[in-house]
Design a protein around this motif. Structure first.
Motif, PDB file in Angstrom:
ATOM      1  N   VAL A  90      -3.892   1.585   8.743  1.00  0.00           N
ATOM      2  CA  VAL A  90      -3.771   0.198   8.297  1.00  0.00           C
ATOM      3  C   VAL A  90      -5.137  -0.479   8.352  1.00  0.00           C
ATOM      4  N   ARG A  91      -5.428  -1.242   7.337  1.00  0.00           N
ATOM      5  CA  ARG A  91      -6.702  -1.978   7.340  1.00  0.00           C
ATOM      6  C   ARG A  91      -6.572  -3.240   8.120  1.00  0.00           C
TER       7      ARG A  91
ATOM      8  N   THR B 138       0.822  -1.202   0.000  1.00  0.00           N
ATOM      9  CA  THR B 138       0.000   0.000   0.000  1.00  0.00           C
ATOM     10  C   THR B 138       0.859   1.257   0.000  1.00  0.00           C
TER      11      THR B 138
ATOM     12  N   THR C  37      -3.904   4.859  -0.148  1.00  0.00           N
ATOM     13  CA  THR C  37      -4.525   5.416   1.053  1.00  0.00           C
ATOM     14  C   THR C  37      -4.049   6.852   1.210  1.00  0.00           C
TER      15      THR C  37
ATOM     16  N   ARG D   9      -5.806   3.586  12.275  1.00  0.00           N
ATOM     17  CA  ARG D   9      -6.671   4.254  11.295  1.00  0.00           C
ATOM     18  C   ARG D   9      -6.110   4.141   9.884  1.00  0.00           C
TER      19      ARG D   9
ATOM     20  N   VAL E  27      -8.606   8.758   5.015  1.00  0.00           N
ATOM     21  CA  VAL E  27      -8.547   8.635   6.471  1.00  0.00           C
ATOM     22  C   VAL E  27      -8.251  10.012   7.059  1.00  0.00           C
TER      23      VAL E  27
ATOM     24  N   ARG F 143      -8.724   5.178  -0.540  1.00  0.00           N
ATOM     25  CA  ARG F 143      -9.162   5.101   0.852  1.00  0.00           C
ATOM     26  C   ARG F 143      -8.745   6.396   1.538  1.00  0.00           C
TER      27      ARG F 143
END
Length: 107
Positions: A106-107, A2, A53, A104, A79, A77
């Motif tokens: 990292v999934r 990611t 992200t 928050r 955040v 994504r």
């Protein structure tokens, strides 16, 4: 792997600190940019294309990002880390706060 992009206002304190901390602790590719016209590293569509992200420091910055770059955010994504502009670059309290907010990111 990611790719994580950190965004704050001027890319001088919070986002470069967060990028360094997360790269070190998670081993993920990171980058940073700022939303302000006078940011040290101004946010570009290329930054957003690279990122999977995107982590912003404040809710107001998230709203601004969505208004200014909506076309480039599809499939990304987003955040919000809720980190105020109260810290200096690599300040130990900022490092601790970023570390505490890794969940928050990292999934």
């Amino acid at each position: 792997m990611t790719h994580i992009l950190f965004i704050c206002g001027k890319a001088r304190k919070r986002s470069p600190t967060a990028a360094a901390v997360v790269a070190e602790r998670l081993g993920q590719p990171t980058d940073f940019a700022g939303l302000s016209a006078d940011a040290d590293e101004r946010l570009s569509p290329e930054h957003l294309a690279w990122a999977d992200t995107i982590a912003v420091m404040e809710k107001a910055q998230l709203s601004r990002l969505k208004r200014q770059m909506a076309a480039h955010l599809k499939g990304k994504r987003l955040v919000c880390l809720d980190i105020p502009e109260d810290y200096e670059f690599m300040q130990p309290e900022l490092i601790d706060l970023v570390a505490a907010r890794l969940g928050r990111i990292v999934r």
